[in-house]
Scaffold this active site. Structure first.
Site, PDB file in Angstrom:
ATOM      1  N   ASN A  85     -11.149  -0.293  11.964  1.00  0.00           N
ATOM      2  CA  ASN A  85     -12.339  -1.128  12.134  1.00  0.00           C
ATOM      3  C   ASN A  85     -13.391  -0.618  11.153  1.00  0.00           C
ATOM      4  OD1 ASN A  85     -14.621  -2.483  12.943  1.00  0.00           O
ATOM      5  ND2 ASN A  85     -14.842  -1.378  14.880  1.00  0.00           N
ATOM      6  N   LYS A  93     -16.271  -1.842  10.477  1.00  0.00           N
ATOM      7  CA  LYS A  93     -17.674  -2.102  10.846  1.00  0.00           C
ATOM      8  C   LYS A  93     -18.419  -2.661   9.626  1.00  0.00           C
ATOM      9  CE  LYS A  93     -17.103   1.381  14.301  1.00  0.00           C
ATOM     10  NZ  LYS A  93     -17.698   2.280  15.243  1.00  0.00           N
ATOM     11  N   HIS A 111     -16.438  -5.875  20.843  1.00  0.00           N
ATOM     12  CA  HIS A 111     -16.653  -4.465  20.496  1.00  0.00           C
ATOM     13  C   HIS A 111     -17.969  -3.989  21.124  1.00  0.00           C
ATOM     14  CE1 HIS A 111     -17.517  -0.835  18.212  1.00  0.00           C
ATOM     15  NE2 HIS A 111     -16.223  -0.769  17.967  1.00  0.00           N
ATOM     16  N   GLU A 123     -20.320  -2.274  20.057  1.00  0.00           N
ATOM     17  CA  GLU A 123     -21.529  -2.425  19.221  1.00  0.00           C
ATOM     18  C   GLU A 123     -22.052  -3.853  19.279  1.00  0.00           C
ATOM     19  OE1 GLU A 123     -19.810  -0.677  15.730  1.00  0.00           O
ATOM     20  OE2 GLU A 123     -19.879   1.290  16.694  1.00  0.00           O
ATOM     21  N   GLU A 127     -12.346   1.738  24.553  1.00  0.00           N
ATOM     22  CA  GLU A 127     -13.218   2.545  23.710  1.00  0.00           C
ATOM     23  C   GLU A 127     -14.431   3.014  24.506  1.00  0.00           C
ATOM     24  OE1 GLU A 127     -12.539   1.567  19.267  1.00  0.00           O
ATOM     25  OE2 GLU A 127     -14.079   0.239  20.028  1.00  0.00           O
ATOM     26  N   GLY A 160     -17.945   7.141  17.156  1.00  0.00           N
ATOM     27  CA  GLY A 160     -18.762   7.641  16.060  1.00  0.00           C
ATOM     28  C   GLY A 160     -19.521   8.913  16.396  1.00  0.00           C
ATOM     29  N   SER A 218     -13.563   8.076  17.822  1.00  0.00           N
ATOM     30  CA  SER A 218     -13.372   9.333  17.086  1.00  0.00           C
ATOM     31  C   SER A 218     -11.904   9.739  16.920  1.00  0.00           C
ATOM     32  CB  SER A 218     -14.185  10.462  17.728  1.00  0.00           C
ATOM     33  OG  SER A 218     -15.572  10.146  17.693  1.00  0.00           O
TER      34      SER A 218
HETATM   35  P1  PGA Z   1     -14.936   5.685  15.488  1.00  0.00           P
HETATM   36  O1  PGA Z   1     -15.102   4.139  15.889  1.00  0.00           O
HETATM   37  O2  PGA Z   1     -13.469   5.921  15.226  1.00  0.00           O
HETATM   38  O3  PGA Z   1     -15.774   5.861  14.247  1.00  0.00           O
HETATM   39  O4  PGA Z   1     -15.427   6.488  16.640  1.00  0.00           O
HETATM   40  C1  PGA Z   1     -14.166   3.483  16.694  1.00  0.00           C
HETATM   41  C2  PGA Z   1     -14.575   2.044  16.939  1.00  0.00           C
HETATM   42  O5  PGA Z   1     -15.772   1.777  17.165  1.00  0.00           O
HETATM   43  O6  PGA Z   1     -13.728   1.131  16.921  1.00  0.00           O
END
Ligand code: PGA
Length: 248
Positions: free
Chosen positions: A9, A11, A94, A96, A166, A172, A212
């Site tokens: 992903n 982003k 997601h 976010e 998630e 992140g 992560s």
């Molecule tokens: P990350 O993000 O691996 O940077 O923690 C995962 C995601 O939001 O899909």
């Protein structure tokens, strides 16, 4: 049999030229295997990536779509627009999008229904916040995201769905859920699917862990019984890191 699935992903990272450079390097490193691989990129990069990955098994997906067929929705993209450039998979809900762009279980549900209508393969994201985890409501939060998000979907649709667990506190942040915590929630998601549908849906739905995931922890996560794959943010931006996760 559930197929392992490693999804990147991106982003809001990478320009078109950076996406092309990634694709060239990644193609050199990638060997087809029985692991499904996809990159979920920003809209503008999708056509370039489709072209760059043409003739490989690497899939390209979108990070969002609108639930309407078309209409006065400034700044939005429809499933039909994505289909026209050959995009057949899409992340929906997601955290976010839920956190910053007002996505709710209701909009998630409308998007999922539209995605199936348009023959798109959605990846539904669910997961609790840190306060919810610490307050002991992680499982009830995920249960309600599923129960509300899946309203009106058939057993066949949910069997074809990919669900990504998630935990918001692990995205992140460098703070990964332990493999056991991730496995426990993925197992719980299967229990909820069995409750809402039946045993065969619960056994066939592909469930990913995200938050992560790095080359260092991918192997341990992929070894867990209930986890079929990973949704990878930060570490999917580097071809060198992403290939190590794909080859877990
Ligand atoms: P990350 O993000 O691996 O940077 O923690 C995962 C995601 O939001 O899909």
């Amino acid at each position: 049999m559930r197929k392992p699935f490693i999804a990147g992903n991106w982003k809001m990272f990478k320009t078109i030229s950076e996406a092309r450079a990634f694709a060239e390097e990644f193609k050199e490193l990638y060997r087809a295997s029985d692991v499904r691989v996809a990159i979920f990129a920003p809209y503008l990069q999708l056509a370039a990536l489709k072209e760059a990955f043409c003739g490989t098994y690497i899939e390209v997906g979108a990070q969002n779509m609108h639930f309407a067929e078309e209409g006065a929705y400034t700044g939005e993209i429809s499933a039909r627009m994505l289909r026209e450039i050959g995009i057949t998979c899409c992340i929906i809900g997601h955290s976010e999008r839920r956190q910053y762009f007002g996505e709710t279980d209701e909009t998630v549900n409308r998007k999922l229904r539209k995605a199936f209508q348009e023959k798109m393969k959605p990846v539904l994201c669910v997961g609790e916040s840190l306060e919810e985890r610490d307050g002991g409501s992680a499982f009830s939060v995920v249960r309600s995201q599923l129960a509300n998000g899946l309203i009106g979907l058939t057993a066949a649709e949910v069997s074809a769905l990919v669900i990504a667990y998630e935990p918001v506190w692990a995205i992140g942040t460098g703070r990964t859920a332990s493999a056991e915590q991730a496995n426990e929630m993925c197992g719980f998601i299967r229990d909820v699917l069995e409750e809402l549908y039946d045993d065969s849906v619960s056994c066939s739905t592909v469930i990913l862990y995200g938050g992560s995931v790095k080359p260092e922890n991918a192997g341990e996560i992929m070894n867990m019984e209930e986890i079929d794959g990973a949704l990878v943010g930060g570490a999917s931006l580097s071809p060198q890191e992403f290939i190590q996760i794909v080859n877990f």
